[in-house]
Design a protein around this motif. Structure first.
Motif, PDB file in Angstrom:
ATOM      1  N   PHE A  13       0.834  -1.200   0.000  1.00 20.40           N
ATOM      2  CA  PHE A  13       0.000   0.000   0.000  1.00 20.40           C
ATOM      3  C   PHE A  13       0.871   1.253   0.000  1.00 20.40           C
ATOM      4  CE2 PHE A  13      -3.079   2.885   2.357  1.00 20.40           C
ATOM      5  CZ  PHE A  13      -3.901   3.088   1.256  1.00 20.40           C
ATOM      6  N   THR A  14       1.960   1.227   0.764  1.00 23.42           N
ATOM      7  CA  THR A  14       2.893   2.356   0.779  1.00 23.42           C
ATOM      8  C   THR A  14       3.465   2.587  -0.613  1.00 23.42           C
ATOM      9  OG1 THR A  14       3.422   2.026   3.107  1.00 23.42           O
ATOM     10  CG2 THR A  14       5.043   3.232   1.784  1.00 23.42           C
ATOM     11  N   GLU A  15       3.863   1.516  -1.283  1.00 24.20           N
ATOM     12  CA  GLU A  15       4.383   1.648  -2.645  1.00 24.20           C
ATOM     13  C   GLU A  15       3.314   2.181  -3.591  1.00 24.20           C
ATOM     14  OE1 GLU A  15       6.471  -1.859  -4.068  1.00 24.20           O
ATOM     15  OE2 GLU A  15       7.183  -2.248  -2.029  1.00 24.20           O
ATOM     16  N   ALA A  16       2.079   1.717  -3.442  1.00 28.05           N
ATOM     17  CA  ALA A  16       0.990   2.172  -4.307  1.00 28.05           C
ATOM     18  C   ALA A  16       0.729   3.659  -4.103  1.00 28.05           C
ATOM     19  CB  ALA A  16      -0.276   1.368  -4.041  1.00 28.05           C
ATOM     20  N   ARG A  17       0.806   4.118  -2.878  1.00 25.75           N
ATOM     21  CA  ARG A  17       0.573   5.545  -2.610  1.00 25.75           C
ATOM     22  C   ARG A  17       1.618   6.416  -3.293  1.00 25.75           C
ATOM     23  NH1 ARG A  17      -1.194   6.236   3.546  1.00 25.75           N
ATOM     24  NH2 ARG A  17      -1.018   8.372   2.868  1.00 25.75           N
ATOM     25  N   PHE A  61      -2.359 -12.210  -2.386  1.00 24.29           N
ATOM     26  CA  PHE A  61      -1.467 -11.224  -2.996  1.00 24.29           C
ATOM     27  C   PHE A  61      -1.046 -11.758  -4.365  1.00 24.29           C
ATOM     28  CE2 PHE A  61      -1.389 -10.437   1.454  1.00 24.29           C
ATOM     29  CZ  PHE A  61      -1.164  -9.078   1.612  1.00 24.29           C
ATOM     30  N   TRP A  62      -1.312 -10.979  -5.398  1.00 23.13           N
ATOM     31  CA  TRP A  62      -1.072 -11.389  -6.785  1.00 23.13           C
ATOM     32  C   TRP A  62      -0.072 -10.433  -7.416  1.00 23.13           C
ATOM     33  CZ3 TRP A  62      -1.655  -8.790 -11.386  1.00 23.13           C
ATOM     34  CH2 TRP A  62      -1.759  -9.543 -12.558  1.00 23.13           C
ATOM     35  N   GLU A  63       0.944 -11.001  -8.061  1.00 27.52           N
ATOM     36  CA  GLU A  63       1.928 -10.207  -8.790  1.00 27.52           C
ATOM     37  C   GLU A  63       1.985 -10.691 -10.234  1.00 27.52           C
ATOM     38  OE1 GLU A  63       5.653  -9.100  -6.365  1.00 27.52           O
ATOM     39  OE2 GLU A  63       4.998 -11.045  -5.579  1.00 27.52           O
ATOM     40  N   ASP A  64       1.898  -9.735 -11.145  1.00 27.20           N
ATOM     41  CA  ASP A  64       1.958 -10.033 -12.568  1.00 27.20           C
ATOM     42  C   ASP A  64       3.365 -10.523 -12.932  1.00 27.20           C
ATOM     43  OD1 ASP A  64       1.112 -10.086 -15.248  1.00 27.20           O
ATOM     44  OD2 ASP A  64       1.883  -8.063 -15.597  1.00 27.20           O
ATOM     45  N   TRP A 100      -3.491  -2.259  -8.381  1.00 22.03           N
ATOM     46  CA  TRP A 100      -2.565  -1.173  -8.664  1.00 22.03           C
ATOM     47  C   TRP A 100      -1.850  -1.482  -9.974  1.00 22.03           C
ATOM     48  CZ3 TRP A 100      -1.744  -2.960  -3.279  1.00 22.03           C
ATOM     49  CH2 TRP A 100      -2.564  -2.257  -2.374  1.00 22.03           C
ATOM     50  N   LYS A 101      -2.410  -0.949 -11.045  1.00 23.67           N
ATOM     51  CA  LYS A 101      -1.919  -1.242 -12.390  1.00 23.67           C
ATOM     52  C   LYS A 101      -0.452  -0.860 -12.556  1.00 23.67           C
ATOM     53  CE  LYS A 101      -3.208  -0.701 -17.189  1.00 23.67           C
ATOM     54  NZ  LYS A 101      -4.076  -1.746 -17.674  1.00 23.67           N
ATOM     55  N   SER A 102      -0.062   0.295 -12.004  1.00 19.89           N
ATOM     56  CA  SER A 102       1.325   0.740 -12.173  1.00 19.89           C
ATOM     57  C   SER A 102       2.322  -0.223 -11.523  1.00 19.89           C
ATOM     58  CB  SER A 102       1.506   2.148 -11.607  1.00 19.89           C
ATOM     59  OG  SER A 102       1.325   2.141 -10.206  1.00 19.89           O
ATOM     60  N   LEU A 103       1.899  -0.919 -10.488  1.00 19.51           N
ATOM     61  CA  LEU A 103       2.768  -1.882  -9.806  1.00 19.51           C
ATOM     62  C   LEU A 103       2.587  -3.304 -10.323  1.00 19.51           C
ATOM     63  CD1 LEU A 103       2.410  -0.648  -6.124  1.00 19.51           C
ATOM     64  CD2 LEU A 103       4.380  -0.369  -7.632  1.00 19.51           C
ATOM     65  N   ARG A 104       1.535  -3.488 -11.125  1.00 22.26           N
ATOM     66  CA  ARG A 104       1.190  -4.815 -11.643  1.00 22.26           C
ATOM     67  C   ARG A 104       0.957  -5.793 -10.480  1.00 22.26           C
ATOM     68  NH1 ARG A 104       5.450  -5.874 -16.332  1.00 22.26           N
ATOM     69  NH2 ARG A 104       4.238  -7.787 -16.426  1.00 22.26           N
ATOM     70  N   SER A 133      -5.021   5.768  -4.800  1.00 23.55           N
ATOM     71  CA  SER A 133      -4.332   4.518  -4.453  1.00 23.55           C
ATOM     72  C   SER A 133      -5.104   3.737  -3.402  1.00 23.55           C
ATOM     73  CB  SER A 133      -2.919   4.814  -3.945  1.00 23.55           C
ATOM     74  OG  SER A 133      -2.970   5.661  -2.808  1.00 23.55           O
ATOM     75  N   ASN A 134      -6.038   4.396  -2.719  1.00 26.05           N
ATOM     76  CA  ASN A 134      -6.860   3.739  -1.695  1.00 26.05           C
ATOM     77  C   ASN A 134      -8.186   3.228  -2.257  1.00 26.05           C
ATOM     78  OD1 ASN A 134      -7.796   6.430  -2.004  1.00 26.05           O
ATOM     79  ND2 ASN A 134      -8.639   6.450   0.065  1.00 26.05           N
ATOM     80  N   ALA A 135      -8.357   3.279  -3.576  1.00 24.05           N
ATOM     81  CA  ALA A 135      -9.586   2.756  -4.185  1.00 24.05           C
ATOM     82  C   ALA A 135      -9.589   1.231  -4.105  1.00 24.05           C
ATOM     83  CB  ALA A 135      -9.695   3.202  -5.638  1.00 24.05           C
TER      84      ALA A 135
END
Length: 191
Positions: free
Chosen positions: A12-16, A163-166, A78-82, A23-25
């Motif tokens: 969440f910190t990275e997404a912010r 937790f999912w990572e592309d 968080w699309k930018s973080l995939r 980022s909190n959506a």
């Protein structure tokens, strides 16, 4: 890291820092008493080891669903973080003190809007809503705006995290966390 709350905080910190907007959506999935699902975006307004908190009009469809079936699922994407995080769990109401404190932190226009909106009810025109807003603004001119009795919050206490990572070629990395007494067990899922 086998603590899903700590891992959530890290992501969440990275997404912010990387997400351009909200980022909190989070997508909130509920189901009514008959089991009909419903999904909408809401904003995370607090989180800790007791759960994830959002606020709403208690006359809304989401609030009605949660009263009838106090279970929900959340999805942070968080699309930018995939990356994405799924959370599912039991729902409870926040206490009045928490709802009052959060309501007081909102902008005055948002506070007035909470009074003016009959959330999820049919609306004949935008002008009708704006007239209601103007009435409320006049009523509270020069005064603090109290929290409406029909407005509060809900807390989702996690019973499952994913937790999912592309990864390239759809070879994604999926970690699942399930409660085990006072701790959490971690496992992997096929992509």
């Amino acid at each position: 890291m086998t603590d899903p709350f700590a891992l959530f905080d890290t992501w969440f910190t990275e997404a912010r820092e990387t997400e351009i907007n909200d980022s909190n959506a989070m997508a909130l999935a509920t189901a009514d008493a008959s089991g009909m699902p419903s999904l909408r975006m809401v904003l995370l307004k607090g989180h800790d080891r007791q759960g994830f908190v959002f606020y709403t009009n208690l006359g809304s469809n989401k609030a009605s669903d949660l009263k009838a079936n106090p279970q929900a699922a959340l999805l942070f994407h968080w699309k930018s973080l995939r990356r994405q995080i799924r959370v599912a769990g039991q729902v409870s109401s926040v206490d009045d003190a928490a709802a009052d404190a959060y309501f007081a932190s909102r902008s005055r226009d948002s506070q007035l809007g909470a009074w003016a909106s009959l959330q999820s009810e049919p609306l004949d025109s935008r002008d009708t809503f704006m007239a209601r807003y103007d009435e409320v603004r006049a009523r509270y001119d020069g005064q603090d705006v109290p929290r409406p009795p029909h407005w509060s919050g809900f807390r989702i206490a996690p019973q499952r995290f994913e937790f999912w990572e592309d990864r390239e070629h759809r070879l994604h990395h999926r970690r699942v966390f399930l409660p085990d007494g006072d701790a959490w067990t971690e496992g992997l899922l096929y992509p």
